[in-house]
Motif scaffolding. Structure first.
Motif, mmCIF file in Angstrom:
data_model
loop_
_atom_site.group_PDB
_atom_site.id
_atom_site.type_symbol
_atom_site.label_atom_id
_atom_site.label_comp_id
_atom_site.label_asym_id
_atom_site.label_seq_id
_atom_site.Cartn_x
_atom_site.Cartn_y
_atom_site.Cartn_z
ATOM 1 N N SER A 174 0.821 -1.217 0.000
ATOM 2 C CA SER A 174 0.000 0.000 0.000
ATOM 3 C C SER A 174 0.851 1.263 0.000
ATOM 4 N N PHE A 175 2.124 1.147 0.368
ATOM 5 C CA PHE A 175 2.987 2.327 0.379
ATOM 6 C C PHE A 175 3.469 2.706 -1.016
ATOM 7 N N VAL A 176 3.005 1.993 -2.029
ATOM 8 C CA VAL A 176 3.249 2.402 -3.407
ATOM 9 C C VAL A 176 2.476 3.690 -3.690
ATOM 10 N N LEU A 177 1.317 3.835 -3.079
ATOM 11 C CA LEU A 177 0.486 5.027 -3.296
ATOM 12 C C LEU A 177 1.205 6.322 -2.904
ATOM 13 N N PRO A 178 1.821 6.438 -1.717
ATOM 14 C CA PRO A 178 2.567 7.667 -1.421
ATOM 15 C C PRO A 178 3.747 7.905 -2.360
ATOM 16 N N VAL A 179 4.349 6.827 -2.855
ATOM 17 C CA VAL A 179 5.444 6.986 -3.818
ATOM 18 C C VAL A 179 4.915 7.634 -5.090
ATOM 19 N N ILE A 180 3.762 7.175 -5.539
ATOM 20 C CA ILE A 180 3.144 7.772 -6.728
ATOM 21 C C ILE A 180 2.811 9.235 -6.472
ATOM 22 N N GLU A 181 2.294 9.534 -5.284
ATOM 23 C CA GLU A 181 1.970 10.923 -4.938
ATOM 24 C C GLU A 181 3.219 11.793 -4.968
ATOM 25 N N LEU A 182 4.303 11.304 -4.405
ATOM 26 C CA LEU A 182 5.546 12.077 -4.411
ATOM 27 C C LEU A 182 6.053 12.300 -5.832
ATOM 28 N N LEU A 183 5.904 11.299 -6.681
ATOM 29 C CA LEU A 183 6.308 11.461 -8.077
ATOM 30 C C LEU A 183 5.480 12.539 -8.773
ATOM 31 N N VAL A 184 4.185 12.567 -8.498
ATOM 32 C CA VAL A 184 3.321 13.593 -9.094
ATOM 33 C C VAL A 184 3.741 14.976 -8.621
ATOM 34 N N VAL A 185 3.993 15.118 -7.330
ATOM 35 C CA VAL A 185 4.434 16.408 -6.792
ATOM 36 C C VAL A 185 5.786 16.792 -7.389
ATOM 37 N N GLY A 186 6.687 15.836 -7.522
ATOM 38 C CA GLY A 186 8.004 16.104 -8.107
ATOM 39 C C GLY A 186 7.901 16.521 -9.567
ATOM 40 N N LEU A 187 7.042 15.851 -10.322
ATOM 41 C CA LEU A 187 6.857 16.228 -11.732
ATOM 42 C C LEU A 187 6.253 17.617 -11.858
ATOM 43 N N TYR A 188 5.329 17.942 -10.963
ATOM 44 C CA TYR A 188 4.756 19.288 -10.971
ATOM 45 C C TYR A 188 5.844 20.332 -10.672
ATOM 46 N N PHE A 189 6.684 20.030 -9.688
ATOM 47 C CA PHE A 189 7.776 20.941 -9.356
ATOM 48 C C PHE A 189 8.688 21.153 -10.558
ATOM 49 N N LEU A 190 9.061 20.059 -11.216
ATOM 50 C CA LEU A 190 9.949 20.187 -12.371
ATOM 51 C C LEU A 190 9.304 20.987 -13.495
ATOM 52 N N SER A 191 8.020 20.798 -13.717
ATOM 53 C CA SER A 191 7.364 21.553 -14.782
ATOM 54 C C SER A 191 7.332 23.044 -14.453
#
Length: 64
Positions: A26-43
């Motif tokens: 279930s901790f895959v979900l926070p990893v996905i969330e962090l990736l989304v936040v990181g991609l937003y930051f990079l954009s």
């Protein structure tokens, strides 16, 4: 971290995911969330083409 990306819904989704699979899975979900936040930051980071020194110079110019 959950409150940044959907504090009311995503903890319930992670709980349901841990019930359906394992707690570790279930901790895959926070990893996905962090990736989304990181991609937003990079954009947003790429959109701002000014360096910190240039931003400081522009701020000082606007103050004068």
């Amino acid at each position: 971290m959950m409150d940044l990306v959907g504090g009311a819904i995503l903890p319930m989704v992670q709980g349901a995911l841990s019930d359906a699979t394992t707690m570790q899975c279930s901790f895959v979900l926070p990893v996905i969330e962090l990736l989304v936040v990181g991609l937003y930051f990079l954009s947003e980071f790429k959109r701002n083409k000014y360096t910190p020194a240039q931003l400081k110079a522009m701020a000082e110019k606007n103050e004068a």
